[in-house]
Each structure stands twice: as C-alpha cells, then as structure tokens.
Design an enzyme around this catalytic site. Structure first.
Site, PDB file in Angstrom:
ATOM      1  N   GLU A  44       7.979   2.855  15.219  1.00  0.00           N
ATOM      2  CA  GLU A  44       8.945   3.249  14.208  1.00  0.00           C
ATOM      3  C   GLU A  44       8.985   4.767  14.163  1.00  0.00           C
ATOM      4  OE1 GLU A  44       7.294   0.377  10.955  1.00  0.00           O
ATOM      5  OE2 GLU A  44       9.479   0.491  10.711  1.00  0.00           O
ATOM      6  N   GLU A  96       3.771  -3.655  12.314  1.00  0.00           N
ATOM      7  CA  GLU A  96       2.850  -2.550  11.977  1.00  0.00           C
ATOM      8  C   GLU A  96       1.682  -3.193  11.240  1.00  0.00           C
ATOM      9  OE1 GLU A  96       3.115   0.374  13.052  1.00  0.00           O
ATOM     10  OE2 GLU A  96       5.232   0.845  13.342  1.00  0.00           O
ATOM     11  N   ASN A  99       0.807  -1.233   0.000  1.00  0.00           N
ATOM     12  CA  ASN A  99       0.000   0.000   0.000  1.00  0.00           C
ATOM     13  C   ASN A  99       0.839   1.282   0.000  1.00  0.00           C
ATOM     14  OD1 ASN A  99       0.651  -0.593   2.682  1.00  0.00           O
ATOM     15  ND2 ASN A  99      -1.070   0.602   3.451  1.00  0.00           N
TER      16      ASN A  99
HETATM   17  P1  NAD Z   1      -0.096  -8.957   3.860  1.00  0.00           P
HETATM   18  O1  NAD Z   1      -0.025  -9.315   5.295  1.00  0.00           O
HETATM   19  O2  NAD Z   1      -0.857  -9.839   2.951  1.00  0.00           O
HETATM   20  O3  NAD Z   1       1.365  -8.867   3.238  1.00  0.00           O
HETATM   21  C1  NAD Z   1       2.364  -8.010   3.734  1.00  0.00           C
HETATM   22  C2  NAD Z   1       3.720  -8.571   3.383  1.00  0.00           C
HETATM   23  O4  NAD Z   1       3.897  -9.813   4.068  1.00  0.00           O
HETATM   24  C3  NAD Z   1       3.930  -8.886   1.902  1.00  0.00           C
HETATM   25  O5  NAD Z   1       5.254  -8.579   1.551  1.00  0.00           O
HETATM   26  C4  NAD Z   1       3.702 -10.389   1.833  1.00  0.00           C
HETATM   27  O6  NAD Z   1       4.369 -10.990   0.764  1.00  0.00           O
HETATM   28  C5  NAD Z   1       4.291 -10.820   3.159  1.00  0.00           C
HETATM   29  N1  NAD Z   1       3.797 -12.114   3.666  1.00  0.00           N
HETATM   30  C6  NAD Z   1       2.581 -12.682   3.449  1.00  0.00           C
HETATM   31  N2  NAD Z   1       2.518 -13.887   4.054  1.00  0.00           N
HETATM   32  C7  NAD Z   1       3.717 -14.071   4.668  1.00  0.00           C
HETATM   33  C8  NAD Z   1       4.267 -15.122   5.462  1.00  0.00           C
HETATM   34  N3  NAD Z   1       3.574 -16.220   5.752  1.00  0.00           N
HETATM   35  N4  NAD Z   1       5.522 -14.996   5.948  1.00  0.00           N
HETATM   36  C9  NAD Z   1       6.232 -13.875   5.683  1.00  0.00           C
HETATM   37  N5  NAD Z   1       5.782 -12.856   4.932  1.00  0.00           N
HETATM   38  C10 NAD Z   1       4.528 -12.952   4.430  1.00  0.00           C
HETATM   39  O7  NAD Z   1      -0.629  -7.471   3.837  1.00  0.00           O
HETATM   40  P2  NAD Z   1      -0.960  -6.565   2.564  1.00  0.00           P
HETATM   41  O8  NAD Z   1      -2.273  -7.019   2.060  1.00  0.00           O
HETATM   42  O9  NAD Z   1       0.208  -6.502   1.645  1.00  0.00           O
HETATM   43  O10 NAD Z   1      -1.072  -5.128   3.248  1.00  0.00           O
HETATM   44  C11 NAD Z   1      -2.262  -4.664   3.776  1.00  0.00           C
HETATM   45  C12 NAD Z   1      -2.236  -4.711   5.297  1.00  0.00           C
HETATM   46  O11 NAD Z   1      -1.117  -3.994   5.802  1.00  0.00           O
HETATM   47  C13 NAD Z   1      -3.437  -4.044   5.915  1.00  0.00           C
HETATM   48  O12 NAD Z   1      -3.946  -4.836   6.954  1.00  0.00           O
HETATM   49  C14 NAD Z   1      -2.872  -2.749   6.484  1.00  0.00           C
HETATM   50  O13 NAD Z   1      -3.600  -2.195   7.540  1.00  0.00           O
HETATM   51  C15 NAD Z   1      -1.513  -3.155   6.868  1.00  0.00           C
HETATM   52  N6  NAD Z   1      -0.631  -1.987   6.983  1.00  0.00           N
HETATM   53  C16 NAD Z   1      -0.221  -1.552   8.224  1.00  0.00           C
HETATM   54  C17 NAD Z   1       0.576  -0.435   8.358  1.00  0.00           C
HETATM   55  C18 NAD Z   1       1.032   0.068   9.709  1.00  0.00           C
HETATM   56  O14 NAD Z   1       1.972   0.824   9.751  1.00  0.00           O
HETATM   57  N7  NAD Z   1       0.423  -0.333  10.796  1.00  0.00           N
HETATM   58  C19 NAD Z   1       0.968   0.265   7.235  1.00  0.00           C
HETATM   59  C20 NAD Z   1       0.532  -0.191   5.990  1.00  0.00           C
HETATM   60  C21 NAD Z   1      -0.249  -1.327   5.881  1.00  0.00           C
END
Ligand code: NAD
Length: 454
Positions: A430, A227, A129
C-alpha cells in the site's frame, strides 16, 4: 449493537448498530451505482472532489482527533497526526488521478496500449489499532483510481470512520461512493468477503483472520491485499551511537501502547554493547509518561480492551526479569512499559506478536548471528538497524527479510513510500508511488493499422 468503550475509563461512549448481510447487499448495490458515474467523470473533477474531501477533513482534525482519543485511547498528539494523515492521503491520492497513465508498447502492424481500469467496488476491513490512517491507506487511492469503497471498521472503533463518511458527503462526494458499515468481523466482514459484487478486499488485521480471508477470496479469485502482524527486530550493533539507539528504542515499541504492527519488539543487541545498552535503556523506559491520553504530556495511553489487556498479561510472568515502567491504577486497560531480559530466543514472548507495550532484549554475537536472529520469525513487516558502518547497514538491510527497514531511526510508514510485509506479514503493498495501481486492472488493447483482415 456494537458497544464502544473509552479504554481509559471503561465508560460506554456510544452504541452503534451492527450491519447485517442484508445491509451489505444494499450497500454494494448503492456503491456499484455510484461507481459507474464516478469512473466516467473527468479525472480533474474526481481529483477536485478528493481535494475538497481532504480540505473538509483538515477543518475537522481536532474533532476527529478527540473522537479517536475517546474511542481508542490514543494520545492526543498521535490522534492529531492520524487525522492529518487522512487529509494527506486524500491529497496525495488526488494528485494521482490525472497521472494514472497506461503505456504504449511497440508492436508491429499497429498500436498497442494499456489502460488502467478501476476494479469496481472495493471492500476495506480495518483493525482498531490505527482506525483512521489504515482506513484511508486503502480508501484514498481506491477512490482516486475510480472505485467505490465500503469500509468496515473494527468493532471497537467505528466512530471516526462514521464521521469520515459524513465529511465525504459534506465535501460533495456522490452518495454511495464511500460508505462505512460498522459490524462484526464474522458477519459484516465476512459478507463483504463473500459478496460477488466486491471486486477486491483490503484487509488489515491479524494473520489468522487474514489467512481465512485469503482462502475465501480464492473462491472467486477476488483480488486481495493483506496487511498482517509483525514481530519486528531492532538490531543494535556495538559500533552504533548507543545513546541515540537507547533513547529511540522505547517509543519504537511503546507508541500506541505497542498496538502497532511495526513495533520493534525484538531488541537485538551485540554482546559487547549489551550491558551498556540496558544501562541506558532502563531510565528511558522508566521515564515514559503513561496516563490520560487527552493530556498533552502523555506518551502512552491504555490498551484498547480488557481482552487485549488479558492477552498482554499472559505473555509476562509476574516476576519476570527486565525493566518495568509505570502505569495508572484503577479503571482503564493499563499495562506498564515492559522490557523482558534473559528469555530464550524461542520463548513465546520472543516469537509471538503480543500487540502491547512489551519487548524482549536478546544478545547476538556478530553480523551473521544478528541476521539469523532477525529472520527467525514467520513475519517480515519492519525492522531497524543501528550502526555507524554504512557497508554493514546496507548488508543488513539487504539480508533482513522485511518490507520496511530503517537505518539509525525507526521511521517506516510514510504515505509516499511503499508499505507492506514479507512472509506472513502480508501480501501486496500500500501507499507509495504505485498506490493507485493496486486498485486497477491492466487492460491491453492492440489496434491494427493494417486494416481489417480479408
Ligand atoms: P482482527 O484480525 O481481529 O480484526 C481486524 C478486522 O477484521 C476487524 O475489522 C474485524 O472485525 C475483522 N474480522 C474479524 N474476523 C473476520 C472475518 N472472519 N471475516 C472478515 N472480517 C473479519 O485484528 P485486530 O485485533 O483488530 O488488529 C490487530 C492485528 O492487526 C495485529 O495482528 C496487527 O499486527 C495487525 N495490523 C497489521 C497492520 C499492517 O499494516 N500490517 C497494521 C495494523 C494492524
């Protein structure tokens, strides 16, 4: 192979090889070798190289921004800010290298000091995102504190990360110190999490995946910063400047097409101001310009993928009451700005993170009721409070369980103020003045002045 699509057109932009566990092994070995030299280098030299990296990024802001428009569908205005944010994060972190001070603690019979030592090799797992800023939130301070970094970008958005790794080398950072390994989460991401040579994982993404990563890190007592998701409240008291609150509300959940962990998607409005607020909000939503993200006038682009579009749709019944904006027809992952009204407090759309341009408006009675509703969530990332009463603003700021609150505004992420979540929105902080210390171990050393014991 990872296929990178342009979310505004659905055309393939690039295919990128996906890293295997063997690639992760090799990257960790290279990173460990580079980290030893980097940690031993004079602080002023490390700071100078990071500043040079920032300057090279600055020279490429437009190129990086265009790449982000293409692979992530971000509006060009946002994408320029994001590339500039990487530059600023590097500059800010560079300023910390020579200020990473330990302490001297009074102890009888000698001198007691603390030393902040780098962790070693840090694994950064980023979401799609905000590919550039989120990668840099962890990478810049980790490098500044003397670590090496391996960044695994999200499957959908590897291109800006790969370009940043090239720019790091162009700036003169040692080979292997900052590596980018595109790959899938379950393979490359998991290999980083399980690798004994990775000292810390910084994960930004969904709460579900974050929990599984935290559990795996426990095996090695690996350091972890998380996060995660959010469902943040935007509390509008009846004494607020309603015109200002209604004017600011749309982009507080529509920015980045709502794919923002801090999106203020629960708009809580005091009963006495509810009708007037909706009257003001309606035109503000309808006027949002949704379309080609490369067009300078566009305020909101597409969603990242078809899967995300289907997910967002599943939260919005066809004839739901509320306000609907406009969105283009045809190819691309488009969803209009949407505000749902008349939904129960515990409806799926009111409690789950949708991660799209959808908010709910819920009425509340008084201050206590506002706080109850604001805290009726397992998350705790952000929130906003609109009121003219300073006492109420402070009381509500103390009472809402969230890491990042703003009063009469929606600002929440600055590289020089701390950022992170309460509850299931995350673990650790962070950014801010302590960003570098999250990438260090504190070692305590006592030096006796009494001579060797006989
Ligand atoms: P996601 O959890 O699907 O993926 C995030 C990352 O994790 C990707 O690089 C993905 O390839 C990796 N990943 C997925 N499964 C994994 C595993 N089993 N082991 C290791 N890595 C793995 O999330 P997304 O759909 O890419 O992002 C959206 C989410 O991120 C939303 O829930 C959003 O709220 C959150 N987000 C949080 C913050 C924050 O700072 N709190 C900021 C941005 C996004």
């Amino acid at each position: 192979m990872l296929q990178v699509l342009n979310p505004a057109t659905e055309e393939t932009v690039a295919t990128v090889p996906a890293a295997t566990p063997a690639d992760v092994d090799a990257a960790v070995a290279r990173a460990a070798a580079a980290q030893r030299g980097w940690a031993a280098a004079a602080p002023a030299d490390r700071a100078r190289l990071l500043r040079r990296f920032a300057a090279v990024v600055d020279d490429h802001v437009e190129e990086l921004a265009r790449l982000e428009v293409t692979e992530a569908g971000h509006t060009i205005g946002n994408a320029r800010w994001e590339a500039g944010n990487v530059r600023d994060l590097l500059d800010f972190a560079a300023g910390g290298v020579e200020r990473l001070n330990g302490r001297q603690i009074p102890v009888a019979g000698g001198l007691d000091i603390t030393i902040l030592e780098p962790l070693g090799v840090v694994g950064v797992i980023a979401p799609w995102n905000f590919p550039m800023p989120i990668a840099a939130w962890a990478t810049a301070p980790a490098l500044a504190a003397g670590n090496a970094v391996i960044l695994k970008p999200a499957e959908a958005t590897p291109l800006t990360a790969l370009r940043l790794a090239e720019l790091a080398l162009e700036a003169g950072l040692p080979e292997g110190l900052f590596q980018v390994l595109p790959g899938t989460g379950p393979v490359a991401g998991n290999a980083l999490v399980e690798h004994p040579g990775i000292a810390k994982i910084v994960f930004t993404g969904s709460t579900g995946v974050g929990k599984s990563i935290m559990a795996k890190c426990a095996d090695q007592v690996k350091r972890v910063t998380l996060e995660l998701g959010g469902k943040s409240p935007n509390i509008v008291f009846a004494d607020a400047d309603l015109e200002a609150a209604a004017a600011a509300a749309p982009m507080s959940f529509l920015d980045n097409s709502g794919q923002d962990c801090c999106a203020r998607t629960r708009i809580l409005v005091q009963r006495g101001a509810y009708d007037r607020f909706l009257e003001l909000l309606t035109p503000a939503i309808e006027e949002i310009v949704v379309g080609d993200p490369a067009d300078e006038r566009t305020q909101m682009g597409p969603l990242i993928s078809r899967a995300q579009l289907d997910r967002v749709r599943s939260y919005v019944p066809e004839h739901a009451a509320g306000i609907r904006g406009k969105a283009p027809e045809g190819p691309g992952f488009w969803f209009p700005p949407t505000v749902l009204t008349g939904v129960p407090e515990d409806a799926r759309c009111a409690v789950e993170e949708i991660f799209g341009p959808v908010a709910v408006v819920l009425p509340f009675e008084d201050e206590a009721d506002a706080i109850r509703l604001a805290n009726a969530t397992e998350y705790g990332l952000s929130g906003s409070i609109w009121t003219r009463d300073v006492g109420r603003a402070l009381r509500a700021s103390r009472a809402v369980r969230a890491g990042n609150l703003s009063v009469n505004s929606h600002s929440s992420v600055r590289y020089w103020t701390p950022f992170g979540g309460y509850q299931q929105s995350g673990l650790g902080r962070e950014l801010g003045p302590d960003a570098l210390t999250a990438f260090t171990e504190t070692k305590n050393v006592f030096i006796s002045t009494e001579g060797p014991a006989l």
